[in-house]
Design a protein around this motif. Sequence first.
Motif, PDB file in Angstrom:
ATOM      1  N   PHE A 389       0.844  -1.198   0.000  1.00 15.56           N
ATOM      2  CA  PHE A 389       0.000   0.000   0.000  1.00 15.56           C
ATOM      3  C   PHE A 389       0.880   1.250   0.000  1.00 15.56           C
ATOM      4  O   PHE A 389       0.892   2.027   0.942  1.00 15.56           O
ATOM      5  CB  PHE A 389      -0.936  -0.002   1.209  1.00 15.56           C
ATOM      6  N   SER A 390       1.620   1.423  -1.083  1.00 16.38           N
ATOM      7  CA  SER A 390       2.514   2.572  -1.160  1.00 16.38           C
ATOM      8  C   SER A 390       1.769   3.850  -1.503  1.00 16.38           C
ATOM      9  O   SER A 390       2.314   4.936  -1.412  1.00 16.38           O
ATOM     10  CB  SER A 390       3.621   2.320  -2.188  1.00 16.38           C
ATOM     11  N   LYS A 391       0.519   3.707  -1.930  1.00 17.43           N
ATOM     12  CA  LYS A 391      -0.364   4.858  -2.066  1.00 17.43           C
ATOM     13  C   LYS A 391      -1.455   4.703  -1.021  1.00 17.43           C
ATOM     14  O   LYS A 391      -1.985   3.619  -0.833  1.00 17.43           O
ATOM     15  CB  LYS A 391      -0.978   4.924  -3.462  1.00 17.43           C
ATOM     16  N   GLU A 392      -1.789   5.775  -0.362  1.00 12.89           N
ATOM     17  CA  GLU A 392      -2.710   5.697   0.761  1.00 12.89           C
ATOM     18  C   GLU A 392      -4.050   5.089   0.363  1.00 12.89           C
ATOM     19  O   GLU A 392      -4.754   5.591  -0.503  1.00 12.89           O
ATOM     20  CB  GLU A 392      -2.932   7.093   1.352  1.00 12.89           C
ATOM     21  N   GLY A 393      -4.372   3.956   0.999  1.00  9.87           N
ATOM     22  CA  GLY A 393      -5.656   3.308   0.785  1.00  9.87           C
ATOM     23  C   GLY A 393      -5.734   2.439  -0.449  1.00  9.87           C
ATOM     24  O   GLY A 393      -6.771   1.843  -0.714  1.00  9.87           O
ATOM     25  N   ILE A 394      -4.653   2.341  -1.230  1.00  9.22           N
ATOM     26  CA  ILE A 394      -4.691   1.583  -2.483  1.00  9.22           C
ATOM     27  C   ILE A 394      -3.544   0.582  -2.505  1.00  9.22           C
ATOM     28  O   ILE A 394      -2.396   0.933  -2.221  1.00  9.22           O
ATOM     29  CB  ILE A 394      -4.567   2.519  -3.707  1.00  9.22           C
ATOM     30  N   TYR A 395      -3.845  -0.676  -2.855  1.00 11.65           N
ATOM     31  CA  TYR A 395      -2.778  -1.655  -3.032  1.00 11.65           C
ATOM     32  C   TYR A 395      -2.097  -1.347  -4.359  1.00 11.65           C
ATOM     33  O   TYR A 395      -2.645  -1.587  -5.432  1.00 11.65           O
ATOM     34  CB  TYR A 395      -3.339  -3.081  -3.028  1.00 11.65           C
ATOM     35  N   HIS A 396      -0.906  -0.783  -4.267  1.00 13.76           N
ATOM     36  CA  HIS A 396      -0.222  -0.276  -5.457  1.00 13.76           C
ATOM     37  C   HIS A 396       1.279  -0.524  -5.295  1.00 13.76           C
ATOM     38  O   HIS A 396       2.058   0.405  -5.087  1.00 13.76           O
ATOM     39  CB  HIS A 396      -0.511   1.220  -5.601  1.00 13.76           C
ATOM     40  N   PRO A 397       1.706  -1.791  -5.355  1.00 18.26           N
ATOM     41  CA  PRO A 397       3.126  -2.104  -5.144  1.00 18.26           C
ATOM     42  C   PRO A 397       3.986  -1.571  -6.282  1.00 18.26           C
ATOM     43  O   PRO A 397       3.798  -1.929  -7.435  1.00 18.26           O
ATOM     44  CB  PRO A 397       3.140  -3.635  -5.098  1.00 18.26           C
ATOM     45  N   THR A 398       4.934  -0.716  -5.956  1.00 20.65           N
ATOM     46  CA  THR A 398       5.727  -0.052  -6.997  1.00 20.65           C
ATOM     47  C   THR A 398       7.222  -0.326  -6.891  1.00 20.65           C
ATOM     48  O   THR A 398       7.987   0.171  -7.706  1.00 20.65           O
ATOM     49  CB  THR A 398       5.520   1.471  -6.906  1.00 20.65           C
ATOM     50  N   ARG A 399       7.641  -1.071  -5.896  1.00 23.84           N
ATOM     51  CA  ARG A 399       9.078  -1.197  -5.667  1.00 23.84           C
ATOM     52  C   ARG A 399       9.727  -2.158  -6.655  1.00 23.84           C
ATOM     53  O   ARG A 399       9.066  -2.996  -7.260  1.00 23.84           O
ATOM     54  CB  ARG A 399       9.323  -1.628  -4.225  1.00 23.84           C
ATOM     55  N   TRP A 400      11.028  -2.057  -6.775  1.00 27.83           N
ATOM     56  CA  TRP A 400      11.725  -2.842  -7.799  1.00 27.83           C
ATOM     57  C   TRP A 400      11.588  -4.333  -7.564  1.00 27.83           C
ATOM     58  O   TRP A 400      11.543  -5.121  -8.502  1.00 27.83           O
ATOM     59  CB  TRP A 400      13.198  -2.439  -7.879  1.00 27.83           C
TER      60      TRP A 400
END
Length: 505
Positions: A389-400
Amino acid sequence: MRKPILLALCSLLLSSVALADDVTMTNGKVYKDLTLVKETKTAYIYLTHAGRRMTLSKKSVQKVEPKPTVRGELQERLKKVGRRDADALADLGVWADGKGMGKDAKSILRKALSVDRDHVKAHEALGDRMLKGKWVREAVWKKARAKELEKQYAAWGWEQSNGEWVPGTVAHRADKQYVQVQGHWVDPKTAKKIAAKNLSFAEGAWLEPDEKAKFDEGLRKHGKRWLSIEDLDEVHVDFQDPWIVETVHFEIHSNAKHKDTLWVSRLAEIFYKPLQEIFGEEHRDLYAKGKGKIVLNVGRGVKSYNFLGGTYGHSNRTAHKSSGYGAFYAPAWGEGRGAGCTYVHGDRNWVEVWVANVVTHAFIARMAPRYEDTHEKTLEALSGYIAGFSKEGIYHPTRWFHWRYLDSATERPIGRATTTFDRIGYRTEHTLQQAGFVLHFLRSKNEKAFTDYWRTYVTKGADDAALLAACFGDGQAVDKDQLDAEFGAFLKDHKAKFKPAPNRQ
């Protein structure tokens, strides 16, 4: 017995003509869409569109205008329905209800049930509910459900407030008449003080206007003196005198630089939000004596982290299953208050995962009667999910390493593994991310089963097999091949829609 029932139903509906009347009375009032049932020497007997019987004196009627009606259409449709066709009867009943003919709809739906007593569509249209494998009236279901919910809420530690079951924190606020000021819940006395003195909340303190002005200039109070952040970064290099920054749910103790401390505090609240959503409440001992806000100890680099690890070792340290051991939870910190421990690393991808881990561990520790008895690998899987949850309230995995996982050609079975999370391994933070995708997948299959599982997890304990059965198998045995096929398709779709940059920052 069934044939007379159908004939009686047809008699009710077919006794009227396929046309409806608009009837204008001598006093100017107009009744629309009336279906004539019977005419006597002195009166007309009608059915309204809703099925209510109405008698009008002929002396009071000025004119009658026949016209087509929905009720007439219902009659025509009923003629075409087979007497033993439960599906067609149910469809017609739903149609009639949608046209506002509720009384007729119920009669038709009950006829469908006389043909097939377990007809789902007919039961659902009547508002019936399933209770222990049987269809019952909604009132019966609500009564039984109320008893079940009472036990469930009591197990969760919820309380009744104004006739509703609410989390203990909400009940506490209602009882103490707390009000929310600048995003923080305070008692009425404090609220009046804040308003009277025009106080502003900043980094854990309520500041008066002159103090807020100094704060905005980049100064922070240390003892009785106001010093620059740069100077205080050098003062707070020791955990004997750390930065202490408060948010809504956290108290951050940090010997890291001020900007990094604030960054971690923001991350903590971001990761707290999905936990609160999953469990339906804040951590349960938020207002308990000796507990309060969750404490996070944040070190300035690995040396400080090693100091924390040496201070809270062995049974007082619950380690993150990672290659670098960048986070752990110390239940004994602060005379049993507990604290999550991590540190600031050059690659912030790792720090975000570690903060998610300690926030998850701390949250569960504050929820579970015996934190040390919770199923460890399932808890680690939850922390891997929360890290996405890198965006508040949203499952949005962005890491390498999310991208590394999605872009891998390696097969990712979860159903045919010995246990779901053993297959993942837990040897590095990378593998924790797979656990996150697994939980994201299971939540997409059954949101209610997913959230109910975690609430049970902290009260009674449960492992990953129970989670799979609840979300994918509707509580029954899981078809492992189907599970793996659907999870594979889920990952493929996720990859197609989302491609984070595979960098280390």
